[in-house]
Motif scaffolding. Sequence first.
Motif, PDB file in Angstrom:
ATOM      1  N   LEU A   1      -4.474  -0.886   3.100  1.00  0.00           N
ATOM      2  CA  LEU A   1      -3.107  -1.232   2.712  1.00  0.00           C
ATOM      3  C   LEU A   1      -2.100  -0.798   3.767  1.00  0.00           C
ATOM      4  CD1 LEU A   1      -3.065  -0.457  -1.120  1.00  0.00           C
ATOM      5  CD2 LEU A   1      -3.088  -2.690  -0.001  1.00  0.00           C
ATOM      6  N   ILE A   2      -2.302   0.369   4.357  1.00  0.00           N
ATOM      7  CA  ILE A   2      -1.379   0.839   5.395  1.00  0.00           C
ATOM      8  C   ILE A   2      -1.374  -0.132   6.576  1.00  0.00           C
ATOM      9  CG2 ILE A   2      -1.061   2.617   7.183  1.00  0.00           C
ATOM     10  CD1 ILE A   2      -1.921   4.671   5.040  1.00  0.00           C
ATOM     11  N   ALA A   3      -2.560  -0.504   7.025  1.00  0.00           N
ATOM     12  CA  ALA A   3      -2.644  -1.447   8.148  1.00  0.00           C
ATOM     13  C   ALA A   3      -2.012  -2.791   7.785  1.00  0.00           C
ATOM     14  CB  ALA A   3      -4.099  -1.630   8.558  1.00  0.00           C
ATOM     15  N   ALA A   4      -2.353  -3.309   6.607  1.00  0.00           N
ATOM     16  CA  ALA A   4      -1.898  -4.644   6.228  1.00  0.00           C
ATOM     17  C   ALA A   4      -0.392  -4.712   6.006  1.00  0.00           C
ATOM     18  CB  ALA A   4      -2.634  -5.102   4.964  1.00  0.00           C
ATOM     19  N   HIS A   5       0.156  -3.763   5.275  1.00  0.00           N
ATOM     20  CA  HIS A   5       1.579  -3.825   4.935  1.00  0.00           C
ATOM     21  C   HIS A   5       2.477  -3.442   6.103  1.00  0.00           C
ATOM     22  CE1 HIS A   5       1.648  -4.865   0.656  1.00  0.00           C
ATOM     23  NE2 HIS A   5       0.475  -4.248   0.584  1.00  0.00           N
ATOM     24  N   ALA A   6       2.089  -2.465   6.880  1.00  0.00           N
ATOM     25  CA  ALA A   6       2.924  -2.053   8.006  1.00  0.00           C
ATOM     26  C   ALA A   6       2.851  -3.054   9.153  1.00  0.00           C
ATOM     27  CB  ALA A   6       2.513  -0.658   8.483  1.00  0.00           C
ATOM     28  N   ALA A   7       1.644  -3.453   9.547  1.00  0.00           N
ATOM     29  CA  ALA A   7       1.495  -4.345  10.701  1.00  0.00           C
ATOM     30  C   ALA A   7       2.058  -5.734  10.429  1.00  0.00           C
ATOM     31  CB  ALA A   7       0.030  -4.433  11.109  1.00  0.00           C
TER      32      ALA A   7
ATOM     33  N   ALA B   1       5.582   2.514   2.931  1.00  0.00           N
ATOM     34  CA  ALA B   1       5.931   3.000   1.593  1.00  0.00           C
ATOM     35  C   ALA B   1       5.263   2.167   0.512  1.00  0.00           C
ATOM     36  CB  ALA B   1       7.455   2.980   1.416  1.00  0.00           C
ATOM     37  N   VAL B   2       5.270   0.849   0.679  1.00  0.00           N
ATOM     38  CA  VAL B   2       4.621  -0.047  -0.295  1.00  0.00           C
ATOM     39  C   VAL B   2       3.123   0.210  -0.340  1.00  0.00           C
ATOM     40  CG1 VAL B   2       4.133  -2.453  -0.855  1.00  0.00           C
ATOM     41  CG2 VAL B   2       6.397  -1.805  -0.023  1.00  0.00           C
ATOM     42  N   ALA B   3       2.511   0.410   0.831  1.00  0.00           N
ATOM     43  CA  ALA B   3       1.066   0.662   0.900  1.00  0.00           C
ATOM     44  C   ALA B   3       0.693   1.953   0.186  1.00  0.00           C
ATOM     45  CB  ALA B   3       0.629   0.725   2.366  1.00  0.00           C
ATOM     46  N   LEU B   4       1.490   2.989   0.372  1.00  0.00           N
ATOM     47  CA  LEU B   4       1.193   4.271  -0.268  1.00  0.00           C
ATOM     48  C   LEU B   4       1.284   4.161  -1.789  1.00  0.00           C
ATOM     49  CD1 LEU B   4       3.040   6.734   2.143  1.00  0.00           C
ATOM     50  CD2 LEU B   4       0.589   6.257   2.004  1.00  0.00           C
ATOM     51  N   ILE B   5       2.222   3.374  -2.272  1.00  0.00           N
ATOM     52  CA  ILE B   5       2.345   3.170  -3.719  1.00  0.00           C
ATOM     53  C   ILE B   5       1.102   2.468  -4.251  1.00  0.00           C
ATOM     54  CG2 ILE B   5       3.603   1.889  -5.494  1.00  0.00           C
ATOM     55  CD1 ILE B   5       6.154   2.411  -3.830  1.00  0.00           C
ATOM     56  N   GLY B   6       0.687   1.397  -3.579  1.00  0.00           N
ATOM     57  CA  GLY B   6      -0.501   0.683  -4.017  1.00  0.00           C
ATOM     58  C   GLY B   6      -1.746   1.543  -3.959  1.00  0.00           C
TER      59      GLY B   6
END
Length: 259
Positions: free
Chosen positions: A152-158, A53-58
């Motif tokens: 961002l998806i990879a970084a924030h989720a993983a 969710a944070v990655a999608l916002i960024g």
Amino acid sequence: MLKLQNMTLSTRQILDDIALCLVFFTRLPLPVVDFRDRSLAAAIWAAPVAGLAVALIGGLVFAVGTWLGLAAGPAAALALAATLLATGCMHEDGLSDVADGFGGGRTREKKLEIMRDSRIGAYGACALALSLLIRWSVLSEFASPAQIFWALIAAHAASRGLFGAFMHLLPPARSDGLSADAGTVSVETAIAGAVLGAVALLALGFGGAAAAFILLGLLFAAFCMLCLRQIGGQTGDTIGALQQFGEIAILLVASVCLS
């Protein structure tokens, strides 16, 4: 139903765990939810979903910025600011506290005392500055919003997929506080979170995912040993610092394989 060895969750429990992680790890305006006595330790497998969710916002902020004509640098700064607002700088706070405590304390007790102090010292300020500088510099290199989204998806989720394993392997360093109050994380819950985080790495492609997976493993092992040596376990602050280190490591890999 979600099944992993001895862990079986109903659809309602899955949704409750996701909601709990979103409420705890973000500042998104979510409705009040009855979590039916689900603990953070039981729900921690869903932390990568909060990261998503944070990655999608960024990523969305970066896309809008570039659509309005901003250069990559300012758009990346706004995207980074959006992720900070979305999380309330929770993990950045942990990073600065760990830097101050590990860098400024001579004994285990003094380190824990410094980490609990709300004031920021030189070590914490430098750690925050470097974290922001590295992340901004990586994001500003990407040429398209699609690259930003994947990175961002990879970084924030993983990076959040490491939480469960970290809390399972290391004992709480204090008898009170966030980590102690969260409860005990089962091995099944830790594995579930790690698997979700590993899946998120595929946003970098197979080669990038493999490189990031190895780098995260090395970083995770080194940070676990550091925490055991410095304070004899983990706290909420060390969990935040772990997320920051993981996010930075994955973004650096993304800068190589996506740019």
